[in-house]
Design a protein around this motif. Structure first.
Motif, mmCIF file in Angstrom:
data_model
loop_
_atom_site.group_PDB
_atom_site.id
_atom_site.type_symbol
_atom_site.label_atom_id
_atom_site.label_comp_id
_atom_site.label_asym_id
_atom_site.label_seq_id
_atom_site.Cartn_x
_atom_site.Cartn_y
_atom_site.Cartn_z
ATOM 1 N N THR A 8 0.944 -1.221 -0.129
ATOM 2 C CA THR A 8 0.016 0.063 -0.175
ATOM 3 C C THR A 8 0.874 1.189 0.030
ATOM 4 O O THR A 8 0.215 2.505 -0.162
ATOM 5 N N ALA A 9 2.073 1.209 0.260
ATOM 6 C CA ALA A 9 3.062 2.347 0.532
ATOM 7 C C ALA A 9 4.039 2.361 -0.443
ATOM 8 O O ALA A 9 5.002 3.426 -0.575
ATOM 9 N N ASP A 10 4.277 1.400 -1.580
ATOM 10 C CA ASP A 10 5.512 1.456 -2.264
ATOM 11 C C ASP A 10 5.101 1.220 -3.794
ATOM 12 O O ASP A 10 4.552 -0.066 -4.208
ATOM 13 N N PRO A 11 5.010 2.057 -4.742
ATOM 14 C CA PRO A 11 5.266 3.750 -4.319
ATOM 15 C C PRO A 11 4.419 4.638 -3.843
ATOM 16 O O PRO A 11 3.152 4.055 -3.929
ATOM 17 N N TYR A 20 -5.944 2.771 0.526
ATOM 18 C CA TYR A 20 -4.962 1.701 0.100
ATOM 19 C C TYR A 20 -5.188 0.541 0.592
ATOM 20 O O TYR A 20 -5.617 0.616 1.830
ATOM 21 N N VAL A 21 -5.028 -0.372 -0.010
ATOM 22 C CA VAL A 21 -5.511 -1.910 0.338
ATOM 23 C C VAL A 21 -4.472 -2.834 -0.555
ATOM 24 O O VAL A 21 -4.100 -2.437 -1.775
ATOM 25 N N GLY A 22 -3.553 -3.496 0.397
ATOM 26 C CA GLY A 22 -2.806 -4.730 -0.287
ATOM 27 C C GLY A 22 -3.428 -5.944 0.175
ATOM 28 O O GLY A 22 -3.902 -6.011 1.281
ATOM 29 N N CYS A 23 -3.115 -7.057 -0.639
ATOM 30 C CA CYS A 23 -3.341 -8.301 -0.304
ATOM 31 C C CYS A 23 -2.332 -9.346 -0.827
ATOM 32 O O CYS A 23 -1.884 -9.305 -1.874
ATOM 33 N N VAL A 24 -2.087 -10.393 -0.017
ATOM 34 C CA VAL A 24 -1.373 -11.668 -0.490
ATOM 35 C C VAL A 24 -2.010 -12.847 -0.387
ATOM 36 O O VAL A 24 -2.795 -13.050 0.668
ATOM 37 N N VAL A 25 -1.987 -13.734 -1.283
ATOM 38 C CA VAL A 25 -2.603 -14.822 -1.404
ATOM 39 C C VAL A 25 -1.840 -16.109 -1.148
ATOM 40 O O VAL A 25 -0.747 -16.249 -2.006
ATOM 41 N N LEU A 26 -1.978 -16.864 -0.181
ATOM 42 C CA LEU A 26 -1.231 -18.069 0.096
ATOM 43 C C LEU A 26 -2.081 -19.379 -0.596
ATOM 44 O O LEU A 26 -3.250 -19.260 -0.117
ATOM 45 N N GLU A 47 -7.892 -7.346 -3.689
ATOM 46 C CA GLU A 47 -8.254 -8.853 -3.529
ATOM 47 C C GLU A 47 -8.311 -9.645 -4.900
ATOM 48 O O GLU A 47 -7.855 -10.752 -5.211
ATOM 49 N N VAL A 48 -8.910 -8.756 -5.842
ATOM 50 C CA VAL A 48 -9.155 -9.340 -7.216
ATOM 51 C C VAL A 48 -8.043 -9.304 -7.891
ATOM 52 O O VAL A 48 -7.532 -10.631 -8.654
ATOM 53 N N VAL A 65 -5.350 -9.590 3.920
ATOM 54 C CA VAL A 65 -5.673 -8.298 3.337
ATOM 55 C C VAL A 65 -5.450 -7.440 4.550
ATOM 56 O O VAL A 65 -5.792 -7.535 5.528
ATOM 57 N N THR A 66 -4.967 -5.809 3.984
ATOM 58 C CA THR A 66 -5.034 -4.809 5.052
ATOM 59 C C THR A 66 -6.135 -4.423 5.452
ATOM 60 O O THR A 66 -6.343 -3.598 6.638
ATOM 61 N N LEU A 67 -7.342 -4.434 4.691
ATOM 62 C CA LEU A 67 -8.791 -3.949 5.142
ATOM 63 C C LEU A 67 -9.757 -4.955 4.935
ATOM 64 O O LEU A 67 -9.639 -5.831 3.945
ATOM 65 N N GLU A 68 -10.683 -5.088 5.804
ATOM 66 C CA GLU A 68 -11.902 -5.847 5.556
ATOM 67 C C GLU A 68 -12.225 -6.166 4.271
ATOM 68 O O GLU A 68 -12.750 -4.969 3.650
ATOM 69 N N PRO A 69 -12.523 -7.252 3.570
ATOM 70 C CA PRO A 69 -13.025 -7.190 2.220
ATOM 71 C C PRO A 69 -14.462 -6.651 2.232
ATOM 72 O O PRO A 69 -15.180 -6.747 2.994
#
Length: 364
Positions: A8-11, A20-26, A47-48, A65-69
């Motif tokens: 969410t912060a780069d760049p 701002y939302v970031g998501c990582v899927v495992l 998420e998408v 995910v950084t924010l509730e979907p």
């Protein structure tokens, strides 16, 4: 989660009116499968993006995910539906969505059989998304008051000269600060005295912010630099004034109510929020800063302090805010102090209790 927060912060960029939302899927074995971040209104949600990168490996896996979907349909569909359709079995998020329309995603996912965990690294995620979170909770933009001054709190010499109080490093940093805010705001006195441009300079690149200038009587001159068309401009006038002429295609007007002290700053903040502005950089002048500070509308102060003295004849960085005693002072909590060349950069946050007391005094 920390990787999702870094996304969410780069760049640094602006996504308003969205967060701002970031998501990582495992995958099902806990291995990295994909990641994504939201790039702005109309673009896919984080998420998408992350699910698209993960493909079939998302089935049975975990979305972090950084924010509730979100659970609502706007320009894009609900992220809860995308996560369920991908077969994700677990969702871990940092911060609950505070908005009326989009909240409830956690409950919807849980009702569909998805394991949901909230609150992981909440404080860190809130800090990276504070513009948006503060604005939607208070229904007004997050306001950063930026000023350059001397050690004795003067913004200009007795003759009005102020070029340059701070050195090049501080000036470049101040323009980088502009680049991450949705709007930059100045008052009518600054508009008439300095004829500012309010764009990005000193090597700072990016999308220039909305230029908001207060001109209660609608007297802005057609040749003002903020009307050059290089960035959008909003001229704020009193609802008692006529609409200014000769603004050009890139400028619009906004009429707000007036008070005894000038334009109603709370109403202005609410109307900027309604236009999708989630963060404002307040740059001048001293009377306008006093109005925002006394009104409890300042969320952060960034002060660039030059190692010089101008004495009592110099112009102050802020005018009267209704403080008559030390007990009424608008106190700050220092977040950061850093040296930039010969100058100091001091970042402060108002103490809410003291701002409330200051507001009561000012209203009285």
């Amino acid at each position: 989660m920390r990787r999702a927060i870094r996304l969410t912060a780069d760049p640094p960029r602006r996504t308003s009116p969205n967060p701002y939302v970031g998501c990582v899927v495992l995958d099902a074995d806990g291995r990295f499968a994909g990641e994504g971040h939201h790039r702005g209104a109309g673009h896919p949600h984080a998420e998408v993006e992350a699910l698209a990168a993960a493909g079939g490996r998302a089935a049975g896996g975990t979305a972090v995910v950084t924010l509730e979907p979100c659970a609502h349909r706007g320009r894009t569909g609900p992220c809860t539906e995308a996560l369920s359709a991908a077969g994700v079995s677990r969702v871990v998020f940092a911060v609950e969505d505070p908005t009326r329309d989009a909240s409830g995603g956690a409950e919807r996912l849980a009702a569909g059989g998805v394991e949901v965990v909230g609150g992981l690294h909440r404080e860190e995620a809130e800090r990276h998304n504070e513009f948006w979170l503060t604005s939607v909770r208070r229904e007004r933009p997050f306001v950063t008051w930026k000023f350059a001054g001397t050690i004795d709190g003067r913004s200009a010499a007795a003759d009005g000269s102020s070029r340059w109080i701070t050195a090049a490093q501080a000036r470049r940093d101040a323009h980088a600060l502009r680049a991450v805010h949705d709007a930059v705001l100045v008052g009518g006195g600054t508009l008439r005295a300095d004829n500012p441009h309010l764009g990005l300079r000193h090597g700072v690149v990016g999308e220039p912010p909305l230029r908001v200038v207060l001109d209660s009587a609608g007297r802005i001159k057609p040749g003002a630099r903020v009307l050059d068309g290089s960035a959008p401009t909003l001229v704020v006038v009193s609802d008692r004034a006529g609409e200014p002429r000769g603004l050009g295609a890139a400028a619009g007007t906004l009429a707000v109510p007036s008070t005894e002290d000038g334009l109603d700053l709370a109403a202005l903040s609410e109307r900027l929020f309604a236009r999708g502005v989630r963060s404002v950089l307040l740059e001048g002048g001293a009377r306008l800063a006093a109005g925002f500070l006394a009104g409890g509308l300042v969320d952060r102060v960034v002060a660039y302090l030059a190692p010089m003295f101008l004495g009592g004849a110099g112009l102050p960085v802020v005018t009267d805010i209704g403080v008559a005693s030390m007990a009424e002072a608008a106190r700050m909590r220092v977040e950061e102090v850093r040296q930039l060349g010969p100058d100091l950069r001091v970042v402060m946050q108002p103490e809410p209790r003291d701002l409330d007391a200051c507001l009561r005094t000012h209203s009285a």
